[in-house]
Design an enzyme around this catalytic site. Structure first.
Site, PDB file in Angstrom:
ATOM      1  N   PRO A   6      -6.456   4.304 -11.446  1.00 45.67           N
ATOM      2  CA  PRO A   6      -7.701   4.127 -12.717  1.00 45.67           C
ATOM      3  C   PRO A   6      -8.152   4.926 -13.476  1.00 45.67           C
ATOM      4  O   PRO A   6      -8.206   6.318 -12.989  1.00 45.67           O
ATOM      5  CB  PRO A   6      -8.963   3.058 -12.126  1.00 45.67           C
ATOM      6  CG  PRO A   6      -8.949   2.927 -10.603  1.00 45.67           C
ATOM      7  CD  PRO A   6      -7.532   3.863  -9.867  1.00 45.67           C
ATOM      8  N   SER A  42      -8.229  11.688 -10.413  1.00 49.15           N
ATOM      9  CA  SER A  42      -7.027  12.321 -11.523  1.00 49.15           C
ATOM     10  C   SER A  42      -5.838  12.227 -11.616  1.00 49.15           C
ATOM     11  O   SER A  42      -4.440  12.131 -10.584  1.00 49.15           O
ATOM     12  CB  SER A  42      -7.159  14.010 -10.259  1.00 49.15           C
ATOM     13  OG  SER A  42      -6.475  15.703 -10.216  1.00 49.15           O
ATOM     14  N   ASP A  89      -7.521  19.809  -7.338  1.00 47.92           N
ATOM     15  CA  ASP A  89      -7.221  18.499  -7.808  1.00 47.92           C
ATOM     16  C   ASP A  89      -4.960  18.455  -7.309  1.00 47.92           C
ATOM     17  O   ASP A  89      -4.818  17.992  -6.160  1.00 47.92           O
ATOM     18  CB  ASP A  89      -6.989  17.371  -8.978  1.00 47.92           C
ATOM     19  CG  ASP A  89      -8.391  17.453  -9.443  1.00 47.92           C
ATOM     20  OD1 ASP A  89      -8.894  17.087  -9.629  1.00 47.92           O
ATOM     21  OD2 ASP A  89      -8.420  19.027 -10.174  1.00 47.92           O
TER      22      ASP A  89
HETATM   23  N1  LIG Z   1      -2.667   5.803 -16.945  1.00 51.82           N
HETATM   24  C1  LIG Z   1      -2.289   6.163 -17.222  1.00 51.82           C
HETATM   25  N2  LIG Z   1      -0.792   6.325 -18.017  1.00 51.82           N
HETATM   26  C2  LIG Z   1      -0.621   6.784 -18.868  1.00 51.82           C
HETATM   27  N3  LIG Z   1      -1.096   7.808 -19.111  1.00 51.82           N
HETATM   28  C3  LIG Z   1      -2.888   8.653 -18.243  1.00 51.82           C
HETATM   29  C4  LIG Z   1      -2.964   7.463 -17.445  1.00 51.82           C
HETATM   30  N4  LIG Z   1      -4.632   8.206 -16.844  1.00 51.82           N
HETATM   31  C5  LIG Z   1      -4.138   9.583 -18.080  1.00 51.82           C
HETATM   32  N5  LIG Z   1      -3.419   9.450 -18.276  1.00 51.82           N
HETATM   33  C6  LIG Z   1      -3.008  10.592 -19.337  1.00 51.82           C
HETATM   34  O1  LIG Z   1      -3.874  11.947 -18.781  1.00 51.82           O
HETATM   35  C7  LIG Z   1      -4.719  12.053 -19.686  1.00 51.82           C
HETATM   36  C8  LIG Z   1      -6.679  12.838 -19.247  1.00 51.82           C
HETATM   37  O2  LIG Z   1      -6.935  11.098 -18.296  1.00 51.82           O
HETATM   38  P1  LIG Z   1      -7.482  10.945 -17.456  1.00 51.82           P
HETATM   39  O3  LIG Z   1      -8.594   9.860 -17.427  1.00 51.82           O
HETATM   40  O4  LIG Z   1      -8.687  12.179 -17.936  1.00 51.82           O
HETATM   41  O5  LIG Z   1      -7.322  11.880 -16.222  1.00 51.82           O
HETATM   42  P2  LIG Z   1      -7.581  11.978 -14.737  1.00 51.82           P
HETATM   43  O6  LIG Z   1      -7.746  10.686 -14.074  1.00 51.82           O
HETATM   44  O7  LIG Z   1      -6.768  13.169 -14.222  1.00 51.82           O
HETATM   45  O8  LIG Z   1      -9.117  12.516 -15.186  1.00 51.82           O
HETATM   46  C9  LIG Z   1      -4.408  10.804 -20.751  1.00 51.82           C
HETATM   47  O9  LIG Z   1      -4.955  11.186 -22.086  1.00 51.82           O
HETATM   48  C10 LIG Z   1      -3.430  11.080 -20.932  1.00 51.82           C
HETATM   49  O10 LIG Z   1      -2.168  11.839 -21.140  1.00 51.82           O
HETATM   50  O1  LIG Z   2     -16.157  17.898 -12.018  1.00 55.71           O
HETATM   51  C1  LIG Z   2     -15.553  17.777 -11.074  1.00 55.71           C
HETATM   52  O2  LIG Z   2     -15.370  17.570 -10.265  1.00 55.71           O
HETATM   53  C2  LIG Z   2     -13.218  17.882 -11.589  1.00 55.71           C
HETATM   54  O3  LIG Z   2     -13.399  18.043 -12.823  1.00 55.71           O
HETATM   55  C3  LIG Z   2     -11.802  18.032 -13.110  1.00 55.71           C
HETATM   56  O4  LIG Z   2     -11.295  16.672 -12.423  1.00 55.71           O
HETATM   57  P1  LIG Z   2     -11.587  15.021 -13.092  1.00 55.71           P
HETATM   58  O5  LIG Z   2     -10.268  14.249 -12.295  1.00 55.71           O
HETATM   59  O6  LIG Z   2     -10.964  15.239 -14.308  1.00 55.71           O
HETATM   60  O7  LIG Z   2     -12.300  14.644 -12.719  1.00 55.71           O
HETATM   61  C4  LIG Z   2     -11.595  18.922 -12.524  1.00 55.71           C
HETATM   62  O8  LIG Z   2     -10.111  18.867 -12.876  1.00 55.71           O
HETATM   63  C5  LIG Z   2     -11.287  19.468 -11.491  1.00 55.71           C
HETATM   64  O9  LIG Z   2     -11.298  20.872 -10.196  1.00 55.71           O
HETATM   65  C6  LIG Z   2     -13.151  19.223 -10.945  1.00 55.71           C
HETATM   66  O10 LIG Z   2     -13.228  19.689  -9.694  1.00 55.71           O
END
Ligand SMILES: Nc1ncnc2c1ncn2[C@@H]1O[C@H](COP(=O)(O)OP(=O)(O)O)[C@@H](O)[C@H]1O
Ligand SMILES: O=C(O)[C@H]1O[C@H](OP(=O)(O)O)[C@H](O)[C@@H](O)[C@@H]1O
Ligand SMILES: [Mg+2]
Length: 357
Positions: free
Chosen positions: A118, A124, A171
């Site tokens: 999700p 991550s 992560d």
């Molecule tokens: N389901 C997905 N499909 C494609 N790209 C994704 C997806 N989820 C995340 N990304 C990519 O990763 C970037 C960071 O997304 P984010 O939701 O903040 O990820 P995280 O769960 O690692 O915090 C997005 O801007 C996009 O480029």
């Molecule tokens: O704030 C945190 O705990 C983490 O935040 C980021 O992870 P995300 O999946 O985008 O929430 C970051 O990459 C981690 O290193 C932090 O511990």
């Protein structure tokens, strides 16, 4: 594996749970994290004449039914999908190999991906795509033995930094190693070694854990945090609180080894309480805080898995308490599910590259 460069290669990387110590990993602290079997990204590499990065049919949408469809889509998922992540890891991988005199053969490939992690839930999802892609590249070029396991999280992080995604190593370490890992990002040894100290732990030490997340986390956590700036400028409160959060991972390691789950529960709660003090409720978001509190109201321990969006829960009183959390989640409109811990998937070639701790 990997020596037959005409065969297709496919790798998965799992979501991860930052169990204790996050976000101190971003600030030379410590963390305990594990690989989460409930969700994963997969990347497929097929040898091909041209080098092709394949847009995902739904996550990299460029064709819409209407203008409102386009706008809705951008508002819920943002402008970016996974294509940029695949491109960035190709660039970082190529640069790393060049800088380290690792010769790459000249064949081309087609890279495609899929994911069920999700989005925007702090599980991550972005680094899972990057991690799975890196694994494909290691095999396609047959360089798994030349790029140490400890270095791989840095490459994944660098690919995301390249795109301006703010993140830490926690992560990526959990995703590269798999299983349960204790990590120490002490500044001095990171400068000396070029990476943190990563110690795999027995996943059998973990009690049953649960996950809570919201399927549409749209109203949470949109306020910009100043924690990073404050840490960089030496703010005393932020510096000392980050130190406390890092100590939670250290104490948590002991508690898990001794199977002292009462202590473990109190550390989980303390971890979130310290995050809340540093970031403040506006930054964390009401929905995210409610996910933590829904579990705490029935006496369970809870904290964010990452920066927000999903929560990891421990029910010290067992199944009946878990049922109470589950019911409360149903009423609150949250998804509740048991955590599946994914054990390490490093192979013999990978393990041979690991330096003794
Ligand atoms: N389901 C997905 N499909 C494609 N790209 C994704 C997806 N989820 C995340 N990304 C990519 O990763 C970037 C960071 O997304 P984010 O939701 O903040 O990820 P995280 O769960 O690692 O915090 C997005 O801007 C996009 O480029
Ligand atoms: O704030 C945190 O705990 C983490 O935040 C980021 O992870 P995300 O999946 O985008 O929430 C970051 O990459 C981690 O290193 C932090 O511990
Ligand atoms: Mg992220």
């Amino acid at each position: 594996m990997g020596s037959d460069s005409s065969a297709a290669i496919e790798h998965r990387a799992y979501a991860r749970v930052g169990l204790l110590g996050n976000p101190s990993d971003v600030y030379h602290g410590r963390a305990i994290s594990f690989s989460l079997g409930n969700f994963w990204a997969s990347v497929r590499l097929e040898p091909s004449k041209d080098l092709v990065i394949v847009p995902h049919p739904t996550n990299d949408l460029v064709q819409f039914e209407s203008l409102p469809h386009l706008v809705n889509r951008l508002e819920s998922d943002g402008y970016y999908g996974g294509v940029r992540l695949l491109m960035a890891i190709c660039k970082i991988f190529c640069k790393y190999c060049k800088d380290n005199s690792i010769t790459l053969h000249e064949g081309n490939f087609k890279l495609s991906y899929d994911t069920n992690i999700p989005r925007q839930t702090g599980l991550s999802g972005s680094s899972a795509i990057v991690c799975a892609a890196l694994s494909c590249l290691l095999d396609f070029y047959d360089v798994r033995h030349l790029i140490k396991v400890e270095i791989r999280p840095n490459l994944i992080l660098n690919a995301e930094k390249e795109l301006g995604i703010v993140a830490g190593l926690q992560d990526r370490v959990a995703q590269v190693y798999g299983g349960l890992v204790y990590m120490d990002f002490d500044k001095k040894h990171m400068e000396e070694l070029g990476h943190g100290k990563y110690e795999p732990m027995d996943i059998g030490l973990l009690p049953h854990l649960y996950l809570i997340y919201a399927e549409n986390p749209s109203d949470s956590g949109k306020v910009h945090s100043t924690v990073r700036e404050r840490w960089l400028s030496g703010d005393k409160f932020i510096r000392s609180t980050i130190e406390e959060v890092a100590n939670i991972a250290l104490e948590g390691r002991e508690a898990l080894i001794k199977r002292d789950y009462a202590k473990f529960a109190s550390l989980m709660n303390r971890n979130f309480d310290l995050r809340r003090k540093m970031f403040g409720d506006d930054v964390l978001g009401a929905l995210n805080i409610e996910m933590v509190e829904v579990a705490r109201r029935v006496g369970a321990a809870s904290k964010f898995t990452g920066s927000g969006g999903a929560v990891v829960v421990f029910c010290p009183e067992g199944d009946s308490q878990a049922k109470e959390v589950e019911d409360a989640c149903k009423n609150g409109g949250f998804v509740f599910q048991p955590v599946q811990v994914m054990s390490s998937r490093l192979n013999e070639i990978d393990l041979e590259t690991v330096s003794p701790i």
